[in-house]
Design an enzyme around this catalytic site. Structure first.
Site, PDB file in Angstrom:
ATOM      1  N   GLY A   9     -59.261 -48.657 -47.168  1.00  0.00           N
ATOM      2  CA  GLY A   9     -59.597 -47.719 -48.245  1.00  0.00           C
ATOM      3  C   GLY A   9     -58.543 -46.624 -48.319  1.00  0.00           C
ATOM      4  O   GLY A   9     -58.856 -45.452 -48.506  1.00  0.00           O
ATOM      5  N   GLY A  12     -57.725 -43.957 -51.591  1.00  0.00           N
ATOM      6  CA  GLY A  12     -58.636 -42.904 -52.038  1.00  0.00           C
ATOM      7  C   GLY A  12     -58.127 -41.510 -51.723  1.00  0.00           C
ATOM      8  O   GLY A  12     -57.011 -41.343 -51.210  1.00  0.00           O
ATOM      9  N   GLN A  13     -58.976 -40.535 -52.020  1.00  0.00           N
ATOM     10  CA  GLN A  13     -58.569 -39.127 -51.881  1.00  0.00           C
ATOM     11  C   GLN A  13     -58.174 -38.808 -50.442  1.00  0.00           C
ATOM     12  O   GLN A  13     -57.102 -38.252 -50.190  1.00  0.00           O
ATOM     13  CB  GLN A  13     -59.719 -38.218 -52.328  1.00  0.00           C
ATOM     14  CG  GLN A  13     -59.336 -36.743 -52.367  1.00  0.00           C
ATOM     15  CD  GLN A  13     -60.547 -35.825 -52.375  1.00  0.00           C
ATOM     16  OE1 GLN A  13     -61.663 -36.214 -52.050  1.00  0.00           O
ATOM     17  NE2 GLN A  13     -60.329 -34.576 -52.744  1.00  0.00           N
ATOM     18  N   ASP A  35     -56.393 -51.663 -49.016  1.00  0.00           N
ATOM     19  CA  ASP A  35     -57.353 -51.259 -50.033  1.00  0.00           C
ATOM     20  C   ASP A  35     -57.653 -52.491 -50.891  1.00  0.00           C
ATOM     21  O   ASP A  35     -56.967 -53.516 -50.790  1.00  0.00           O
ATOM     22  CB  ASP A  35     -56.766 -50.127 -50.896  1.00  0.00           C
ATOM     23  CG  ASP A  35     -57.855 -49.233 -51.484  1.00  0.00           C
ATOM     24  OD1 ASP A  35     -57.920 -48.038 -51.135  1.00  0.00           O
ATOM     25  OD2 ASP A  35     -58.659 -49.743 -52.308  1.00  0.00           O
ATOM     26  N   ILE A  36     -58.625 -52.349 -51.765  1.00  0.00           N
ATOM     27  CA  ILE A  36     -58.984 -53.476 -52.632  1.00  0.00           C
ATOM     28  C   ILE A  36     -57.920 -53.687 -53.720  1.00  0.00           C
ATOM     29  O   ILE A  36     -57.774 -54.783 -54.255  1.00  0.00           O
ATOM     30  CB  ILE A  36     -60.399 -53.268 -53.219  1.00  0.00           C
ATOM     31  CG1 ILE A  36     -60.958 -54.569 -53.790  1.00  0.00           C
ATOM     32  CG2 ILE A  36     -60.436 -52.136 -54.224  1.00  0.00           C
ATOM     33  CD1 ILE A  36     -62.459 -54.525 -54.031  1.00  0.00           C
ATOM     34  N   ARG A  37     -57.182 -52.588 -54.025  1.00  0.00           N
ATOM     35  CA  ARG A  37     -56.101 -52.687 -55.012  1.00  0.00           C
ATOM     36  C   ARG A  37     -54.773 -52.227 -54.404  1.00  0.00           C
ATOM     37  O   ARG A  37     -54.771 -51.359 -53.523  1.00  0.00           O
ATOM     38  CB  ARG A  37     -56.400 -51.795 -56.231  1.00  0.00           C
ATOM     39  CG  ARG A  37     -57.152 -52.531 -57.325  1.00  0.00           C
ATOM     40  CD  ARG A  37     -57.497 -51.591 -58.455  1.00  0.00           C
ATOM     41  NE  ARG A  37     -58.586 -50.697 -58.069  1.00  0.00           N
ATOM     42  CZ  ARG A  37     -59.875 -51.043 -58.115  1.00  0.00           C
ATOM     43  NH1 ARG A  37     -60.228 -52.219 -58.568  1.00  0.00           N
ATOM     44  NH2 ARG A  37     -60.808 -50.202 -57.726  1.00  0.00           N
ATOM     45  N   TYR A 142     -76.100 -42.627 -51.681  1.00  0.00           N
ATOM     46  CA  TYR A 142     -74.921 -42.330 -50.859  1.00  0.00           C
ATOM     47  C   TYR A 142     -75.358 -41.673 -49.543  1.00  0.00           C
ATOM     48  O   TYR A 142     -74.954 -42.097 -48.457  1.00  0.00           O
ATOM     49  CB  TYR A 142     -73.992 -41.411 -51.654  1.00  0.00           C
ATOM     50  CG  TYR A 142     -72.795 -40.903 -50.910  1.00  0.00           C
ATOM     51  CD1 TYR A 142     -71.772 -41.760 -50.521  1.00  0.00           C
ATOM     52  CD2 TYR A 142     -72.661 -39.540 -50.624  1.00  0.00           C
ATOM     53  CE1 TYR A 142     -70.658 -41.271 -49.860  1.00  0.00           C
ATOM     54  CE2 TYR A 142     -71.546 -39.047 -49.958  1.00  0.00           C
ATOM     55  CZ  TYR A 142     -70.555 -39.912 -49.587  1.00  0.00           C
ATOM     56  OH  TYR A 142     -69.448 -39.439 -48.931  1.00  0.00           O
ATOM     57  N   LYS A 146     -75.120 -43.101 -45.760  1.00  0.00           N
ATOM     58  CA  LYS A 146     -74.346 -42.380 -44.738  1.00  0.00           C
ATOM     59  C   LYS A 146     -75.213 -42.081 -43.516  1.00  0.00           C
ATOM     60  O   LYS A 146     -74.748 -42.180 -42.381  1.00  0.00           O
ATOM     61  CB  LYS A 146     -73.754 -41.086 -45.320  1.00  0.00           C
ATOM     62  CG  LYS A 146     -72.566 -41.317 -46.247  1.00  0.00           C
ATOM     63  CD  LYS A 146     -71.363 -41.844 -45.486  1.00  0.00           C
ATOM     64  CE  LYS A 146     -70.189 -42.170 -46.381  1.00  0.00           C
ATOM     65  NZ  LYS A 146     -69.080 -42.819 -45.672  1.00  0.00           N
TER      66      LYS A 146
HETATM   67  N1  SER Z   1     -67.707 -35.161 -51.679  1.00  0.00           N
HETATM   68  C1  SER Z   1     -68.752 -36.134 -51.537  1.00  0.00           C
HETATM   69  C2  SER Z   1     -69.503 -36.307 -52.802  1.00  0.00           C
HETATM   70  O1  SER Z   1     -69.583 -35.366 -53.546  1.00  0.00           O
HETATM   71  C3  SER Z   1     -69.685 -35.727 -50.465  1.00  0.00           C
HETATM   72  O2  SER Z   1     -69.350 -36.351 -49.294  1.00  0.00           O
HETATM   73  O3  SER Z   1     -70.053 -37.349 -53.020  1.00  0.00           O
END
Ligand code: SER
Length: 316
Positions: A9, A12-13, A35-37, A142, A146
């Site tokens: 991954g 990503g950011q 990553d996937i791309r 999410y 987690k």
């Molecule tokens: N920055 C994340 C979100 O907003 C939180 O882990 O989903």
């Protein structure tokens, strides 16, 4: 021991900037990004492998080929997008983690970093100075994934001795890459729009306080935690990190000190507001301070100035 680092991954950011920092620390030939791309600007000395973390066979081939000594699993679906695709979010966030944990056991890979989030807390968690251990009743998919992931990490550590380490990241603010679909994204978008248009409409209300952290601190925390002696790591679920807590109004005020014509407005009725309202306003990170000497560098004014300076340079 020569380390070989695999980041899953990496587009990503957080992955983008962690890859830069890890290449600096270990050398480009020791860091495998995936990553996937494919990334857009792959440099000639950078190693990249295309893989879907849900493709366990593909992942296994990658692990066998590169024999990583450390894995950073960053592939995930964030809070806001997760609410649009709950099954996909659960699948990616849980089965991606399980695939990596299982392959680590099968192939003898000993050390893993996996990110958790402030989203593990929920409406009945204490709102301010939220402690490491408290009631946790996340209500976003999410946050649920987690929290389940944290329990899995601790389980794999206790049962199988896997050296897995984790941070509950606050909202992460950065200028190199934008975040993808989180509730805290406003605190990044505001800077881009402030410079491009001189104004920003926040999808969170003026007084919604959330814990945030500048990327430099987030990357430093991650590497510091991974470097700490294993016996010092007393939290095998995921460490609270406080970062800096502020509201959209406070951030707008800080931006105005540098860009006096900046104007902020607020949009009501965005679904991300309910997610933000269920999260802590500030976090207690005494365990990270005690166990691996954590301390923050960037506060709201220094972060705001650094963001604006860097974005101006980038544009120029
Ligand atoms: N920055 C994340 C979100 O907003 C939180 O882990 O989903």
């Amino acid at each position: 021991m020569k380390e070989t680092i695999l980041i899953i991954g990496s587009n990503g950011q957080i992955g983008t900037e962690l890859a830069i920092a890890l290449r600096k620390k270990f050398g480009a030939s020791s860091v495998i990004t995936s990553d996937i791309r494919k990334p857009e600007n792959l440099q000639s000395d950078e190693i990249f492998e295309q893989v879907n973390v849900l493709d366990k066979e593909g992942l296994k081939s990658l692990f066998v080929k590169h024999q990583p000594t450390q894995i950073y699993l960053l592939a995930a679906m964030l809070s806001a997008v997760g609410e649009q695709y709950p099954q996909k979010a659960w699948d990616l966030n849980m089965n991606g983690l399980l695939n990596v944990l299982d392959l680590c056991l099968v192939l003898g890979i000993k050390k893993v970093f996996w990110p958790s989030s402030i989203a593990v807390f929920g409406p009945h968690s204490p709102k301010s100075d939220t402690p490491q251990h408290c009631i946790m009743d996340p209500n976003s998919i999410y946050g649920i994934s987690k929290l389940a992931g944290e329990r899995l990490c601790e389980y794999y550590h206790t049962k199988y001795g896997l050296d897995i380490r984790s941070i509950r990241y606050p909202g992460v603010i950065s200028w190199k890459t934008v975040p993808g679909g989180g509730t805290t994204d406003y605190a990044v978008h505001i800077f881009f729009e402030a410079l491009a248009k001189g104004q920003y409409s926040s999808f969170l209300s003026a007084d919604t306080a959330l814990p945030m952290m500048y990327m430099e601190d987030a990357v430093r925390a991650t590497i510091q935690l991974m470097d700490a002696p294993s016996e010092n790591i007393t939290i095998r679920s995921s460490y609270n990190l406080a970062g800096v807590s502020f509201t959209p109004a406070m951030l707008a005020q800080e931006i105005k000190k540098i860009l006096p014509n900046f104007e902020m407005s607020y949009i009501e009725g965005d679904p991300r507001q309910a997610i933000a309202d269920s999260w802590p306003q500030s976090i207690n990170d005494e365990y990270a301070r005690k166990d691996w000497n954590w301390s923050l560098t960037f506060d709201l004014p220094t972060m705001t100035k650094d963001m604006i300076d860097n974005l101006k340079n980038k544009q120029a």
